[in-house]
Design a protein around this motif. Structure first.
Motif, mmCIF file in Angstrom:
data_model
loop_
_atom_site.group_PDB
_atom_site.id
_atom_site.type_symbol
_atom_site.label_atom_id
_atom_site.label_comp_id
_atom_site.label_asym_id
_atom_site.label_seq_id
_atom_site.Cartn_x
_atom_site.Cartn_y
_atom_site.Cartn_z
ATOM 1 N N ASP A 461 0.859 -1.183 0.000
ATOM 2 C CA ASP A 461 0.000 0.000 0.000
ATOM 3 C C ASP A 461 0.895 1.233 0.000
ATOM 4 O O ASP A 461 1.809 1.345 0.833
ATOM 5 C CB ASP A 461 -0.899 -0.005 1.246
ATOM 6 C CG ASP A 461 -1.843 1.173 1.298
ATOM 7 O OD1 ASP A 461 -2.957 1.062 0.763
ATOM 8 O OD2 ASP A 461 -1.455 2.208 1.895
ATOM 9 N N LEU A 462 0.652 2.162 -0.914
ATOM 10 C CA LEU A 462 1.504 3.342 -1.043
ATOM 11 C C LEU A 462 1.432 4.217 0.199
ATOM 12 O O LEU A 462 2.458 4.732 0.670
ATOM 13 C CB LEU A 462 1.107 4.146 -2.278
ATOM 14 C CG LEU A 462 1.917 5.425 -2.537
ATOM 15 C CD1 LEU A 462 3.396 5.099 -2.699
ATOM 16 C CD2 LEU A 462 1.380 6.157 -3.763
ATOM 17 N N THR A 463 0.241 4.417 0.739
ATOM 18 C CA THR A 463 0.098 5.241 1.947
ATOM 19 C C THR A 463 0.914 4.661 3.092
ATOM 20 O O THR A 463 1.595 5.380 3.821
ATOM 21 C CB THR A 463 -1.381 5.342 2.350
ATOM 22 O OG1 THR A 463 -2.121 5.947 1.287
ATOM 23 C CG2 THR A 463 -1.550 6.172 3.611
ATOM 24 N N TYR A 464 0.850 3.354 3.237
ATOM 25 C CA TYR A 464 1.635 2.673 4.273
ATOM 26 C C TYR A 464 3.129 2.885 4.042
ATOM 27 O O TYR A 464 3.875 3.215 4.975
ATOM 28 C CB TYR A 464 1.305 1.179 4.278
ATOM 29 C CG TYR A 464 2.189 0.349 5.182
ATOM 30 C CD1 TYR A 464 1.939 0.272 6.540
ATOM 31 C CD2 TYR A 464 3.294 -0.346 4.679
ATOM 32 C CE1 TYR A 464 2.750 -0.479 7.385
ATOM 33 C CE2 TYR A 464 4.110 -1.097 5.506
ATOM 34 C CZ TYR A 464 3.837 -1.166 6.858
ATOM 35 O OH TYR A 464 4.648 -1.905 7.688
ATOM 36 N N ALA A 507 -7.499 -3.459 6.102
ATOM 37 C CA ALA A 507 -6.144 -2.914 6.029
ATOM 38 C C ALA A 507 -6.065 -1.596 5.268
ATOM 39 O O ALA A 507 -5.501 -0.614 5.757
ATOM 40 C CB ALA A 507 -5.209 -3.949 5.408
ATOM 41 N N SER A 508 -6.603 -1.561 4.064
ATOM 42 C CA SER A 508 -6.479 -0.352 3.240
ATOM 43 C C SER A 508 -7.178 0.833 3.880
ATOM 44 O O SER A 508 -6.649 1.959 3.870
ATOM 45 C CB SER A 508 -7.046 -0.609 1.843
ATOM 46 O OG SER A 508 -6.249 -1.551 1.151
ATOM 47 N N LEU A 509 -8.357 0.605 4.441
ATOM 48 C CA LEU A 509 -9.082 1.698 5.085
ATOM 49 C C LEU A 509 -8.364 2.147 6.351
ATOM 50 O O LEU A 509 -8.352 3.332 6.690
ATOM 51 C CB LEU A 509 -10.516 1.277 5.398
ATOM 52 C CG LEU A 509 -11.439 2.358 5.965
ATOM 53 C CD1 LEU A 509 -11.475 3.587 5.062
ATOM 54 C CD2 LEU A 509 -12.846 1.805 6.186
ATOM 55 N N PHE A 510 -7.741 1.207 7.056
ATOM 56 C CA PHE A 510 -6.959 1.583 8.228
ATOM 57 C C PHE A 510 -5.814 2.496 7.816
ATOM 58 O O PHE A 510 -5.568 3.538 8.444
ATOM 59 C CB PHE A 510 -6.413 0.337 8.934
ATOM 60 C CG PHE A 510 -5.698 0.633 10.215
ATOM 61 C CD1 PHE A 510 -6.390 0.699 11.413
ATOM 62 C CD2 PHE A 510 -4.331 0.859 10.237
ATOM 63 C CE1 PHE A 510 -5.736 0.979 12.610
ATOM 64 C CE2 PHE A 510 -3.661 1.139 11.424
ATOM 65 C CZ PHE A 510 -4.368 1.203 12.611
ATOM 66 N N ALA A 511 -5.098 2.127 6.765
ATOM 67 C CA ALA A 511 -3.983 2.960 6.304
ATOM 68 C C ALA A 511 -4.479 4.316 5.821
ATOM 69 O O ALA A 511 -3.880 5.358 6.125
ATOM 70 C CB ALA A 511 -3.221 2.244 5.190
#
Length: 542
Positions: A461-464, A507-511
């Motif tokens: 994930d890029l944000t992560y 996961a994605s929404l958490f990040a």
């Protein structure tokens, strides 16, 4: 109104059905996945049994154990000093269920791979039903490995680990299983245990005589207590029995029970030692080093307890919202409430996932130095952040129920009182953050363990990736004044890493929300375009 019985003023309707009985294991997809992922699946059948028990009988007993609080009896009817605490029978049944099912000892009496993970899950399930009993259970569990290293105390270690509960106030030779408490803090020191003034003087029989006090002395009806006192070489750890081998009462006095905000089922006390007999545990002057191993285990249980409180609060909020009709539709179907509940589910899943990941590190620590290093630092990181999140989380869940969440027929008021405890117990937030800084500066293995853990989710994930890159650049420059911020960022990154590796739909929404800034300061501020339906569907079976 014509069909109402005489003298009835209204129909009772639009009320959710009772929450219980529920199967806390079958209901919890996140917990089941985490246990399997972290290596505890061999114990799944046992966890299933306890989840059903915790969501039915133990859940109901929790209300009784908290409604009728422990009472201190310093003297009997003839004036003899007895220093005993009386509990509601529900407390003893809760303790019996927990002890016999392994909440306090599975890690030690069945030390197979994954036992620590399964024991953590048992504790998580039990804590949802009743949190106060968690205090003596976690202290009993944490003391075992330290006592196992002392040949003279092997019986104590074996009976603490044993799946037996015996509340009688008799010497341990007459009991199949025992419980253990701890007494560390004093009036003048608090978290600064090196300021302790209680003295320990050697006796001719190899034991020591303790004189002094403890300001917080938890679970005072336990069979023995790990305490800190000043010996000739400095602060030292001791095991102080409640009853002496001959059956006589040891020389300490319960001065009063603490009138606590919560944790009502369990007793906490103030105590004075008047020459109490105790065995030394570890070397003289090595008290802090001896205690550290126990503290890591009790801090893990603080994480698990806070995650469990979040889980129960979330389940209560979802249960209510799915049955309550407001403004022509179910409460859960209103878009803003949908956002709040999904945000709570996201936070709860991250807390549970990280707690069980740390349990796996503890499980592997004896044979894997990198996992031991990860457990060392992640326990302090998780203890800080998860325990900090619990109070505001529970309050948000209360608000989902409205006024019904503020009255004692609901479990939410009890959770609300309980939630602040874990952030204070076993070292407050500042202590945890300073501990993280100390580990990063003095134990290179912990830095390597964190970097390795974060790298395990790189590229997903890029944000992560952007968040982690900035975090790792800042770690070498962490200072005391900014310790809370760096530990918070570490916690969020570690939670995200676990979720991504697990392939969680959260996961994605958490990040996006926690790492990428698409979130406000309150729950219910997830991005408006987020698809949260799958998150809610997995949070609690309808």
């Amino acid at each position: 109104m014509d069909d109402l019985p005489p003298f009835e003023t209204h129909r009772v309707e639009n009320q959710p059905p009772p929450f219980e009985p529920r199967d806390l294991w079958a209901d919890d997809v996140v917990l089941r996945e985490a246990v399997a992922r972290e290596g505890g699946d061999a114990f799944a059948e046992r966890l299933a049994d306890y989840g059903a028990l915790a969501g039915d009988e133990l859940y109901r007993l929790g209300f009784d154990a908290n409604r009728d609080r422990p009472r201190l009896r310093t003297h009997d009817r003839t004036g003899q000093r007895i220093d005993t605490v009386e509990f509601h029978p529900a407390y003893h049944r809760l303790m019996e269920a927990a002890k016999t099912h392994g909440v306090a000892g599975l890690s030690w009496h069945e030390p197979a791979s994954g036992a620590h993970v399964a024991r953590a899950a048992l504790s998580y399930l039990h804590h949802q039903a009743e949190a106060g009993t968690g205090c003596p259970l976690t202290m009993t569990h944490a003391a075992v490995p330290v006592l196992q290293r002392e040949p003279a105390l092997h019986e104590w270690a074996a009976k603490a680990a044993a799946p037996h509960y015996d509340p009688r106030d008799v010497p341990i030779a007459d009991k199949p299983g025992i419980t253990l408490g701890m007494g560390m803090t004093e009036k003048q020191g608090g978290s600064d245990v090196r300021a302790n003034a209680t003295t320990a003087t050697p006796r001719d029989d190899g034991m020591y005589a303790l004189v002094g006090h403890k300001w917080f002395f938890s679970a005072p009806m336990c069979d023995g207590f790990l305490v800190l006192a000043q010996a000739r070489a400095g602060l030292t750890c001791f095991l102080m029995p409640r009853r002496l081998d001959g059956g006589g009462k040891n020389a300490f006095r319960l001065m009063r029970l603490k009138d606590k905000l919560g944790d009502w089922a369990n007793a906490s006390s103030e105590v004075e030692f008047t020459g109490a007999h105790a065995w030394r545990v570890g070397g003289e002057g090595r008290g802090v080093a001896t205690i550290i191993e126990m503290v890591m285990l009790t801090r893990l249980d603080c994480m698990l307890g806070s995650a469990a409180e979040m889980r129960m609060a979330l389940a209560q909020a979802l249960h209510h919202a799915r049955h309550r009709m407001t403004f022509g539709k179910r409460l859960v179907d209103h878009a803003l409430m949908h956002n709040v509940l999904a945000d709570l589910a996201l936070e709860s899943e991250a807390a549970t996932a990280l707690s069980l990941r740390v349990a796996r590190a503890v499980d592997a620590a004896a044979s894997d130095a990198s996992e031991a290093a990860f457990a060392r630092i992640a326990t302090a990181v998780g203890k800080y952040w998860i325990c900090k999140r619990a109070p505001v989380f529970v309050n948000e869940a209360q608000e989902c129920l409205g006024g019904a969440g503020y009255v004692e027929e609901s479990i939410l008021p009890r959770l609300h009182r309980q939630a602040p405890l874990n952030s204070i117990w076993e070292g407050s937030g500042n202590i945890q953050c300073l501990d993280v800084l100390r580990a990063l500066a003095r134990e290179p293995g912990t830095v390597q363990a964190v970097v390795r853990e974060l790298a395990s989710a790189a590229g997903m994930d890029l944000t992560y990736d952007v968040f982690v890159e900035r975090l790792q650049a800042d770690l070498p420059f962490a200072q005391e004044a900014g310790a809370r911020m760096i530990v918070e960022r570490l916690a969020l990154a570690l939670q995200a890493a676990v979720l991504f590796r697990a392939g969680s739909p959260a996961a994605s929404l958490f990040a996006r929300s926690r790492l990428g800034g698409e979130h406000g300061l309150a729950f219910g501020t997830l991005p408006a375009d987020a698809d949260v339906a799958p998150l809610l569907a997995r949070a609690l079976p309808a």
